[in-house]
Design a protein around this motif. Structure first.
Motif, short mmCIF file in Angstrom:
data_model
loop_
_atom_site.label_atom_id
_atom_site.label_comp_id
_atom_site.label_asym_id
_atom_site.label_seq_id
_atom_site.Cartn_x
_atom_site.Cartn_y
_atom_site.Cartn_z
N LEU A 287 -7.81 -31.72 -36.91
CA LEU A 287 -9.21 -32.01 -36.67
C LEU A 287 -10.02 -31.85 -37.96
O LEU A 287 -10.86 -32.70 -38.29
N ILE A 288 -9.77 -30.78 -38.70
CA ILE A 288 -10.50 -30.54 -39.94
C ILE A 288 -10.20 -31.63 -40.97
O ILE A 288 -11.10 -32.16 -41.63
N GLU A 289 -8.93 -31.99 -41.10
CA GLU A 289 -8.56 -33.00 -42.09
C GLU A 289 -9.05 -34.39 -41.69
O GLU A 289 -9.32 -35.23 -42.56
N THR A 290 -9.17 -34.66 -40.39
CA THR A 290 -9.74 -35.93 -39.95
C THR A 290 -11.19 -36.04 -40.39
O THR A 290 -11.64 -37.09 -40.88
N TRP A 291 -11.95 -34.95 -40.22
CA TRP A 291 -13.34 -34.95 -40.70
C TRP A 291 -13.39 -35.02 -42.23
O TRP A 291 -14.18 -35.78 -42.80
N TYR A 292 -12.52 -34.26 -42.90
CA TYR A 292 -12.53 -34.19 -44.36
C TYR A 292 -12.15 -35.53 -44.99
O TYR A 292 -12.66 -35.90 -46.04
N GLY A 293 -11.23 -36.24 -44.34
CA GLY A 293 -10.86 -37.56 -44.81
C GLY A 293 -9.52 -37.64 -45.52
O GLY A 293 -9.06 -38.74 -45.85
N GLU A 294 -8.88 -36.50 -45.76
CA GLU A 294 -7.57 -36.48 -46.42
C GLU A 294 -6.93 -35.12 -46.23
O GLU A 294 -7.60 -34.17 -45.81
N PRO A 295 -5.63 -35.00 -46.52
CA PRO A 295 -4.98 -33.69 -46.38
C PRO A 295 -5.61 -32.65 -47.30
O PRO A 295 -6.09 -32.97 -48.38
N ILE A 296 -5.58 -31.40 -46.85
CA ILE A 296 -6.13 -30.29 -47.61
C ILE A 296 -4.98 -29.35 -47.95
O ILE A 296 -4.23 -28.98 -47.06
N PRO A 297 -4.82 -28.95 -49.19
CA PRO A 297 -3.70 -28.07 -49.54
C PRO A 297 -3.92 -26.67 -49.02
O PRO A 297 -5.05 -26.21 -48.84
N GLY A 298 -2.79 -25.97 -48.81
CA GLY A 298 -2.84 -24.56 -48.42
C GLY A 298 -3.07 -24.36 -46.94
O GLY A 298 -3.52 -25.26 -46.23
#
Length: 300
Positions: A287-298
């Motif tokens: 859900l967070i990465e969908t809002w952010y727009g791309e994968p997030i490291p860590g």
């Protein structure tokens, strides 16, 4: 930013390639034949963990033949397209590296992820339903692990899941709302979540939980996808909703800290190590990465 449905990507605990074969659970002749078959494979489960084998680019659950498997309660997990039957046995683990879904869920292929999620969920249900809720008598395992029967009053009891909503809340300034539970260390944050109450719709549960936990009003919850979360028996139903108010009034019993993040702020905090997001196996991460727009490291 307009968030479209269907963009959660792979939900790592919602994968499976083995048919659950419900019609075979009560076929004692077939069950006996399949347990005697050399090609049958058995996953051993104990306290939510199983034996795994690691590779350079992933991991696999250790599967045993029926002759190799230890004795214990036996649950049919299903049959694949090649006719291979899969079982779980609840017993002390054989020698080898033990791990659970949180540790290796993201490293398993679709078949192994589905088998392990299924086995963990069944084991957890059986562990808390040994006695009849009507008369208190000890129940017996039937239907190859998918039912418990009371020998005294004849009642039948089936595995249950607890529906829980998990929601990414964003505002008109395109910020995301994250919170930290009281038991979490500082810096660990996620989206909000809560259980659906009796007689309540999923959409109302989203709005109620956000208001109760942080005092923010939301509108237009949109369903995004679901994922089993067998810790011990939840089904996480993912939503995205827009906030109509932004002032936070948190319930300290539920939320130790809550705040809004822009994309730049989230990126900066993750990069600095002052913000840690949920693990890759969680629908919260998707859900967070969908809002952010791309994968997030860590992760956690």
């Amino acid at each position: 930013m307009e968030i479209s449905e269907g963009l959660l990507g792979p939900l790592l605990l919602a994968r499976n390639t083995v048919d659950r074969s419900a019609a075979l659970r009560g076929d004692e002749e077939w069950l006996a034949r399949s347990w005697a078959a050399e090609k049958t494979r058995v996953l051993v489960i104990d306290g939510g963990q199983t034996v795994i084998r690691r590779f350079t680019d992933g991991a696999a659950v250790a599967l045993y033949s029926p002759l190799e498997a230890p004795s214990g309660p036996r649950y049919l997990l299903g049959v694949d397209l090649d006719g291979v039957a899969y079982y779980a046995v609840q017993a002390p683990l054989p020698e080898g590296e033990a791990a659970g879904l949180r540790q290796v869920g993201a490293l398993l292929d679709d078949r192994d992820a589905g088998l392990l999620v299924y086995a963990v969920a069944l084991e957890a249900w059986h562990a808390t339903h040994e006695f009849c809720p009507r008369c208190g008598s000890r129940t017996t395992i039937t239907a190859s692990g998918h039912m418990r029967t009371c020998p005294k009053d004849g009642s039948q009891h089936f595995p249950r899941v607890d529906p829980a909503v998990i929601m990414l809340i964003h505002d008109d300034d395109d910020r995301v709302l994250l919170g930290r539970g009281p038991e979490w260390p500082k810096g660990r944050m996620s989206v909000l979540a809560g259980f659906v109450e009796p007689g309540e719709s999923l959409e109302h549960a989203v709005m109620r939980e956000v208001m109760e936990e942080v005092g923010v009003a939301v509108t237009a919850p949109r369903y995004m996808g679901s994922q089993p979360w067998p810790f011990p028996r939840s089904l996480m139903l993912g939503f995205i909703a827009r906030a109509t108010t932004t002032e936070i009034h948190r319930d300290p019993a539920e939320i130790a800290e809550a705040r809004w993040f822009s994309r730049d702020e989230l990126h900066a905090h993750v990069e600095a190590g002052t913000l840690r997001l949920p693990g890759q196996v969680s629908i919260a991460r998707r859900l967070i990465e969908t809002w952010y727009g791309e994968p997030i490291p860590g992760d956690w």
